[in-house]
Design a protein around this motif. Sequence first.
Motif, PDB file in Angstrom:
ATOM      1  N   ASP A   1       6.983 -40.350 -72.931  1.00 54.07           N
ATOM      2  CA  ASP A   1       8.289 -40.807 -72.460  1.00 54.07           C
ATOM      3  C   ASP A   1       8.153 -41.173 -70.988  1.00 54.07           C
TER       4      ASP A   1
ATOM      5  N   ASP B   1      10.266 -43.180 -69.172  1.00 57.86           N
ATOM      6  CA  ASP B   1      11.499 -43.466 -68.429  1.00 57.86           C
ATOM      7  C   ASP B   1      12.555 -42.373 -68.564  1.00 57.86           C
TER       8      ASP B   1
ATOM      9  N   ASP C   1      14.176 -41.222 -71.207  1.00 57.18           N
ATOM     10  CA  ASP C   1      15.282 -41.389 -72.155  1.00 57.18           C
ATOM     11  C   ASP C   1      15.082 -40.573 -73.423  1.00 57.18           C
ATOM     12  N   ARG C   2      14.077 -39.720 -73.407  1.00 56.71           N
ATOM     13  CA  ARG C   2      13.791 -38.796 -74.501  1.00 56.71           C
ATOM     14  C   ARG C   2      13.198 -39.460 -75.724  1.00 56.71           C
ATOM     15  N   TYR C   3      12.705 -40.676 -75.581  1.00 57.64           N
ATOM     16  CA  TYR C   3      12.024 -41.369 -76.668  1.00 57.64           C
ATOM     17  C   TYR C   3      10.676 -41.897 -76.155  1.00 57.64           C
TER      18      TYR C   3
ATOM     19  N   ASN D   1       7.704 -44.205 -75.108  1.00 56.20           N
ATOM     20  CA  ASN D   1       7.505 -45.603 -74.732  1.00 56.20           C
ATOM     21  C   ASN D   1       6.082 -46.076 -75.013  1.00 56.20           C
TER      22      ASN D   1
END
Length: 284
Positions: free
Chosen positions: A189, A191, A193-195, A197
């Motif tokens: 992750d 950035d 956002d909890r997902y 990348n």
Amino acid sequence: MATRTHQAGMSLISLLIGATIGILLTGAAGKVYLDSRIAFATNEVVGATMENGRFAIDDLRRTLVMAGRLLQPDTLPFGDPSTELLDGQNPGSSDRIAVIYGSKRGCYDSQTDANRCQIDCLGHDIDKYYGTVIDDSDLVNRLAPEAKIEFYLSTSAEGVSQLMCSVDDGHPEPLASGIETFQVLYGWDTDGDRYPNRYVNATTATANGLWSPKGRIVALRIGVLASSADMTLPQAARTMEETDFEVLDVTHSVSPPAGSSKLDKYYRVYTSTISLRNLEAVEQ
């Protein structure tokens, strides 16, 4: 005057025609029987490969998804990056991964519920306590029981590659046979956002300091190349020559056995992506 009747026998030509038809029917029946046996044996080999691959993926998913569950704040969800998160980038080599998670306190207390205990990869309850326990009523000061579950490949005495599992550096046990390579990528992750990348291997994760603090790795992507282990294809069903299989970030080459130009086993790639829902960076 009485009429005499004469009984005529079969001519030589009729006998030859009948014999030829019989030979053709026998040959056709034999061909159907042999084709059926080849198809049955081939289906058995394909089925064994699918069973090995699916079982390995299912067992990996069940354990790896628990990474980070009920850990103490200072406990990281992964094992030692230098020895237990190995990254086999060379062709033919495999990865190694260790995850840590725990159960609720008091697995066998009288007030326990059915979902309190978690199991490790060998099917045993995680019910250990770390730290000092004053007495049985001192549950508040007990630390939650934790276990380190480690996966890697090993070759058996018969030369079959197996997916192995060990708990807390204990005696390893095989989980699935015919796993030719095992690869892991870590969902980064970048950035917040909890997902994930990016998916990177353990080498890149170490270089970017992703293991600590928690929450920078939010998913795992696993891949295995499964084979039929010690089951071999019938000669008539062997069609594939030397082949390269793409398993996540590694190309794994499979060659025919000595003295043959065709592969004697069936191979198939299985992959799965796992969201690490128990880590701090993932919403509950």
